[in-house]
Enzyme design. Structure first.
Site, PDB file in Angstrom:
ATOM      1  N   HIS A  50      -0.299 -30.695 -10.470  1.00 19.66           N
ATOM      2  CA  HIS A  50      -0.781 -29.988 -11.657  1.00 19.66           C
ATOM      3  C   HIS A  50       0.118 -30.260 -12.872  1.00 19.66           C
ATOM      4  O   HIS A  50      -0.353 -30.713 -13.926  1.00 19.66           O
ATOM      5  CB  HIS A  50      -0.827 -28.484 -11.352  1.00 19.66           C
ATOM      6  N   GLU A  51       1.400 -30.000 -12.709  1.00 19.48           N
ATOM      7  CA  GLU A  51       2.316 -30.169 -13.848  1.00 19.48           C
ATOM      8  C   GLU A  51       2.429 -31.641 -14.242  1.00 19.48           C
ATOM      9  O   GLU A  51       2.608 -31.966 -15.416  1.00 19.48           O
ATOM     10  CB  GLU A  51       3.689 -29.571 -13.543  1.00 19.48           C
ATOM     11  N   HIS A  97      -0.239 -32.362 -16.730  1.00 15.92           N
ATOM     12  CA  HIS A  97       0.181 -31.988 -18.099  1.00 15.92           C
ATOM     13  C   HIS A  97       1.122 -33.050 -18.666  1.00 15.92           C
ATOM     14  O   HIS A  97       1.040 -33.427 -19.836  1.00 15.92           O
ATOM     15  CB  HIS A  97       0.925 -30.649 -18.073  1.00 15.92           C
ATOM     16  N   GLU A 145      -5.103 -28.175 -20.028  1.00 15.84           N
ATOM     17  CA  GLU A 145      -5.406 -27.731 -18.671  1.00 15.84           C
ATOM     18  C   GLU A 145      -6.458 -28.635 -18.028  1.00 15.84           C
ATOM     19  O   GLU A 145      -6.499 -28.764 -16.807  1.00 15.84           O
ATOM     20  CB  GLU A 145      -5.860 -26.270 -18.720  1.00 15.84           C
TER      21      GLU A 145
END
Ligand code: ZN
Length: 501
Positions: free
Chosen positions: A264-265, A268, A294
């Site tokens: 997830h990170e 980003h 997101e």
């Protein structure tokens, strides 16, 4: 004009450097700082925040923007200089409306509140953060009131992270999405529950971290311009184009935490690392909205990282890394376990289908708090009530209830949550467009190759930074606006196959 543009860029770089220094302190606070440093750190960050704010509202910037306006108007809309002047003007007008004393007070207050939350959550002690949260609500209203003329008091706060969206727009989109999600959730949860016990074996932390790092290197996350550290609530932060960091959180008895928060990170971070380096030090050098941001974290975490093709490639490697835990587990069992749908208590662990229902609860509570129809003292109970009515579950305490998310304890109340669901919607829209351009992407994912997808995202989304607003970017990439149907179609197809609906 050239000289004025250079002067504008030099002034913006100074403000940006101060904000970056502030981000370093914040990163340190949430990774390595001992608890004893909290009070002084709040003061230091408050001061730096005020200094950065002062630079960014310097009347000299306003004069330069006025002088440069005819030049901007003489350029094509998508020229970098035109976009720079446009984005700076928007930021400047927003920044000049908030007094610097309020900014300083806000940063000092939220820094202290964050520190208290890190202790109050494990102690299940909402009473400890309650007075702090009451002040946060008060400060959030003050910030909103710096922008008079709104339809809803949350509008100015939503506008800060998802420019162009209002509470009413978000409510309409959420209602449409909820109507599509509820039947899918019902169809799945009426079946016998999936056995996901494999997730809760014992997995040594270092091996978990190593495995995640191996994947994100393949994704294209550049460790020469980044690093990963441990924290309470994972996040990504950027100090410059050359330093985009991620954090994670490891649980020895839940392999999903570190693995999926890392993916997830990294999503980003791929966005931030992919921005045109020429935008360094300007308002263009960052993702364009929290929703678009997101969309990238969720794309790499879920659409890619929880897909069948992905695990066809990675599951044998995961088995090799954890032979005792996974030797007897099949790819099918694993894929079903990590995609298990069920009503649960924790947003960040929620499956793709129910996830947005968690977000909607928070969004509605935020709005009620700002409107004054809900008081902080009644928030824990309101939380439990909504979980009972929306998801049919009740947390045994506040630790896994109202204390679970960092957002209200590390920032404002308002504008923090809608971006998650907007991002999920956009992730499906963007991925659909990438597939139209390159139908081979799923096959490549099955071979551990991500270059085509990463390249397409870079070219169409990342490189632009904040050159286009989110609505402009969505229009350019998809030819239309924000849509609910692509996400619902994605969920129906994927979970229809998994659960034989
Ligand atoms: Zn995220």
């Amino acid at each position: 004009m050239e000289q004025k543009l250079a002067e504008l860029k030099a002034r913006l770089m100074e403000a940006s450097d101060l904000y970056s220094a502030l981000s370093v302190l914040e990163w340190d606070q949430t990774t390595y700082m001992p608890p004893g440093g909290a009070e002084a750190r709040g003061r230091q960050m408050g001061l730096l925040g005020q200094m950065a704010h002062e630079r960014s509202v310097d009347p000299a910037i306003g004069r330069l923007l006025d002088d440069l306006q005819p030049y901007a108007e003489s350029l094509p809309y998508d020229h970098d200089d035109a976009a720079l002047i446009r984005a700076t003007r928007r930021q400047y007008e927003k920044d000049t409306k908030v007094p610097k004393e309020l900014i300083g007070e806000l940063i000092t207050h939220t820094t202290n509140t964050y520190q208290t939350w890190t202790e109050a959550r494990p102690a299940n002690d909402f009473a400890r953060v309650r007075p702090l949260l009451e002040k946060t609500l008060d400060l959030s209203r003050k910030v909103a009131d710096c922008f008079p003329g709104y339809d809803h008091i949350a509008d100015p706060l939503i506008d800060q992270s998802d420019y162009g969206m209002k509470a009413a727009d978000v409510r309409r989109v959420f209602a449409e999405l909820r109507a599509g999600l509820v039947p899918i959730v019902k169809a799945i949860t009426s079946q016998a529950p999936t056995d996901d016990s494999v997730i809760y074996s014992h997995y040594p932390p270092q091996q978990q971290l190593d495995f995640g790092i191996g994947i994100i290197k393949q994704y294209g996350y550049d460790f020469n311009r980044g690093r990963q550290d441990l924290t309470h609530h994972p996040f990504m932060t950027k100090f410059s184009s050359g330093d985009v960091r991620i954090t994670t959180h490891v649980k020895e008895t839940d392999i999903r935490d570190a693995l999926f928060s890392t993916l997830h990170e990294a999503g980003h971070a791929l966005y931030e690392q992919g921005i045109n380096p020429a935008y360094e030090g300007t308002p263009l050098n960052g993702g364009t909205s929290s929703g678009v941001h997101e969309s990238q974290s969720r794309l790499w975490e879920n659409i890619v990282g929880r897909s069948r093709e992905f695990w066809e490639y990675y599951f044998p490697q995961l088995q090799a890394a954890f032979p005792d835990q996974l030797r007897a587990v099949s790819l099918d069992q694993w894929h079903r376990a990590i995609n298990k749908v069920g009503a649960s208590l924790i947003r960040i662990d929620a499956d793709e289908v129910t996830y947005n229902l968690h977000v909607m609860i928070r969004f509605d509570l935020e709005l009620a708090l700002l409107e004054g129809s809900l008081e902080i003292k009644d928030l824990p109970e309101a939380w439990h009530n909504r979980y009972a009515s929306d998801l049919g579950v009740t947390a045994p305490d506040d630790r896994d209830g109202v204390l679970q998310d960092v957002h209200w304890y590390g920032g404002l109340i308002g504008g923090a949550f809608q971006g998650y669901t907007l991002g999920n919607l956009l992730s499906a829209q963007f991925y659909g467009k990438a597939l139209e351009a390159h139908p081979s992407i799923p096959t490549e994912i099955g071979q551990g190759k991500f270059d085509t997808l990463h390249g397409w995202l870079k070219e169409n989304i990342y490189t632009h930074g904040s050159k286009f607003t989110a609505p402009e970017l969505v229009e350019r990439v998809t030819g239309g606006g924000l849509q609910v149907e692509p996400l619902l179609n994605y969920l129906r197809t994927k979970y229809g196959a998994l659960y034989r609906l």
